[in-house]
Motif scaffolding. Structure first.
Motif, PDB file in Angstrom:
ATOM      1  N   THR A 118      86.708  45.471   5.799  1.00  0.00           N
ATOM      2  CA  THR A 118      86.286  44.713   4.628  1.00  0.00           C
ATOM      3  C   THR A 118      84.999  45.290   4.060  1.00  0.00           C
TER       4      THR A 118
ATOM      5  N   ILE B 110      81.771  44.689   1.667  1.00  0.00           N
ATOM      6  CA  ILE B 110      80.940  43.643   1.058  1.00  0.00           C
ATOM      7  C   ILE B 110      79.687  44.314   0.505  1.00  0.00           C
TER       8      ILE B 110
ATOM      9  N   SER C 247      76.098  43.026  -5.417  1.00  0.00           N
ATOM     10  CA  SER C 247      76.802  42.025  -6.229  1.00  0.00           C
ATOM     11  C   SER C 247      76.145  40.661  -6.087  1.00  0.00           C
ATOM     12  N   TYR C 248      75.737  40.337  -4.842  1.00  0.00           N
ATOM     13  CA  TYR C 248      75.021  39.072  -4.632  1.00  0.00           C
ATOM     14  C   TYR C 248      73.685  39.077  -5.365  1.00  0.00           C
TER      15      TYR C 248
ATOM     16  N   SER D 237      77.439  33.376  -7.541  1.00  0.00           N
ATOM     17  CA  SER D 237      78.874  33.634  -7.366  1.00  0.00           C
ATOM     18  C   SER D 237      79.218  33.790  -5.888  1.00  0.00           C
TER      19      SER D 237
ATOM     20  N   ILE E 248      80.578  35.444  -2.462  1.00  0.00           N
ATOM     21  CA  ILE E 248      80.517  36.816  -1.980  1.00  0.00           C
ATOM     22  C   ILE E 248      81.900  37.457  -2.123  1.00  0.00           C
ATOM     23  N   THR E 249      81.927  38.647  -2.719  1.00  0.00           N
ATOM     24  CA  THR E 249      83.194  39.361  -2.928  1.00  0.00           C
ATOM     25  C   THR E 249      83.473  40.282  -1.754  1.00  0.00           C
ATOM     26  N   ALA E 250      84.647  40.132  -1.155  1.00  0.00           N
ATOM     27  CA  ALA E 250      85.042  40.953  -0.008  1.00  0.00           C
ATOM     28  C   ALA E 250      86.333  41.686  -0.350  1.00  0.00           C
ATOM     29  N   GLY E 251      86.312  43.032  -0.264  1.00  0.00           N
ATOM     30  CA  GLY E 251      87.489  43.831  -0.577  1.00  0.00           C
ATOM     31  C   GLY E 251      88.068  44.469   0.670  1.00  0.00           C
TER      32      GLY E 251
ATOM     33  N   GLU F 231      87.494  46.174  -5.119  1.00  0.00           N
ATOM     34  CA  GLU F 231      88.391  45.040  -4.888  1.00  0.00           C
ATOM     35  C   GLU F 231      89.239  45.215  -3.635  1.00  0.00           C
TER      36      GLU F 231
END
Length: 480
Positions: A182, A184, A188-189, A195, A197-200, A242
């Motif tokens: 993953t 992270i 972005s944070y 928002s 946390i976005t994990a791709g 993503e």
């Protein structure tokens, strides 16, 4: 007679005032009130001590993370250690904290369970509360806020991570049972703090994944299998914010049981069962069923007793060099490879240890005085009762950035480790300025401070539980 009496009285009164340290003017009500108002300010100024850095310390016993500030008075002082607010309550018998890393004044902590990820595993993302205000050629560091948890992801879908990496300031957490990892990005944070946390998720590797990410574009992920169809297998995946479910191609190393990867100088380095392997990094991987990868091999010799090939299990990097440890007891070494060389050759620095001790927790620091130092601990199994040490290697004694002359500088006794499998080793971290090192002693419950100028201990602090992994964030503000 009366006049003589008053003269004598006046003299005696003046003498008594002088003896008591007062003057006639001190008795004035206005002056007394002014002095009284000044006293709290003086006391307050004495209380204000510059913060050297903020420490985060894993407690292996309580399965949690403590934080504390290191302040500088006449000596180094540590604030009372506290659990990071919002840190999830873990089951001490069913879960473990694994690796943790820091970037952009955030932290990511991996969590592993004892049921192959079917219980509660995943990650915890922290705000350190430390702020860096950049001014080009220097920065100001602020420690005004407390750290706290921003978000955590703990469930039965996270693949039971063991390894966590930080490449180019981005976190990559290995999801072993999910055959992938993953991504992270803490930036972005920082850009969008409100928002989620976005994990791709990216496919690649499996079982016990080690990982290298080249220039934020290419992921190399390993399989740990020592035999069978996955022996020595490495998957190559294009990194996307993503995530990416497509593996571009795979290749195999001469031996399996891969337990370490890194990237440096346009190359990727692997730690399989025998020696070191490396290849030129592919910065633009394209899907292909068959890809020719020219894998190079570097021997680390053989164990003097077992005659098995020597190996390593983890890497660290500094400038254009890859560093690692190998051997044990009297044959232990810290090794270096110049990654920018067309044909990297092994530089070996002997670090002799007591029989039964092995080198662990290799870390590198450039000190505030320009020295480049590597630190390695001598640890052993918990049931073996003998002294433990750490050794300091000076990487560049003549300052020409060629580490061929790296040599052992100092070895110093430390308190006990408390080794249980992969856990309970000493670790060391450094403030951003390179003035101090802070190492954990799991067996004594202590955290100790080291001057990176004198290489002498300068502080000792009690910690709850069993302190293991340490991370230091920030440095003393230059205006302090």
């Amino acid at each position: 007679m009366k006049s003589l009496f008053w003269k004598r009285y006046s003299v005696l009164f003046m003498i008594s005032l002088l003896i008591s340290g007062c003057t006639a003017a001190d008795a004035g009500p206005e002056e007394t009130e002014t002095e009284t108002k000044k006293k709290p300010d003086v006391a307050e100024s004495r209380k204000k001590k510059p913060t050297v850095c903020r420490l985060f310390i894993q407690d292996h016993a309580g399965k949690t993370v403590y934080w504390a500030d290191i302040r500088k008075g006449e000596t180094l002082e540590m604030s009372t250690p506290s659990v990071v607010p919002g840190f999830p309550k873990l089951d001490a018998k069913q879960q473990n904290l694994v690796q943790m890393e820091s970037s952009q004044q955030t932290m990511l902590v991996g969590v592993r369970d004892h049921k192959d990820g079917t219980n509660q595993s995943g990650w915890v993302f922290l705000e350190t509360g430390v702020e860096e205000e950049s001014h080009g050629d220097h920065a100001h560091w602020k420690f005004k806020q407390e750290p706290h948890v921003i978000q955590s992801q703990l469930d039965d879908q996270q693949g039971n991570p063991a390894h966590l990496y930080c490449y180019q300031g981005v976190y990559y957490l290995a999801n072993d049972q999910n055959s992938g990892y993953t991504r992270i990005d803490p930036r972005s944070y920082r850009d969008y703090p409100e928002s989620p946390i976005t994990a791709g998720f990216h496919r690649g590797g499996g079982q016990h994944i080690t990982l290298a990410v080249v220039d934020g574009t290419t992921g190399y992920a390993s399989w740990i299998a020592g035999g069978g169809p996955k022996k020595g297998l490495v998957d190559v995946t294009r990194i996307l914010p993503e995530g990416n479910s497509e593996i571009c191609y795979s290749f195999t190393l001469p031996t399996g049981a891969i337990h370490g990867l890194t990237t440096c100088g346009g190359k990727v380095f692997f730690a399989p069962a025998d020696g070191i392997c490396w290849c030129v990094a592919d910065r633009n991987p394209l899907p292909s069923e068959q890809q020719q990868v020219n894998v190079q091999y570097i021997s680390l010799g053989v164990d003097s007793e077992t005659q098995k090939p020597q190996r390593t299990g983890a890497f660290t990097t500094h400038r254009n060099y890859v560093l690692f440890v190998t051997g044990k007891g009297p044959d232990a070494c810290v090794c270096l490879l110049n990654a920018e060389s067309d044909h990297p050759e092994l530089i070996s620095v002997p670090v002799p240890m007591l029989e039964g001790n092995s080198p662990v927790s290799l870390e590198v620091c450039r000190t505030a005085w320009g020295k480049r130092l590597a630190f390695v601990f001598h640890n052993h199994r918990q049931e073996l009762e003998q002294d433990e040490f750490f050794s300091v290697i000076e990487l560049d004694p003549d300052g020409d950035l060629d580490f061929q002359d790296a040599s052992l500088l100092k070895t110093m006794k430390v308190g006990d480790s408390k080794v249980e499998g992969h856990y309970g080793h000493h670790t060391i971290a450094f403030d951003q300025a390179g003035r101090y090192g802070f190492w954990s002693e799991p067996g004594t419950g202590l955290l100790k401070a080291l001057s990176l100028e004198t290489l002498m201990p300068v502080g000792e602090f009690s910690m709850p539980g069993v302190p293991t992994k340490v991370i230091a964030v920030g440095q003393q503000d230059e205006t302090d």
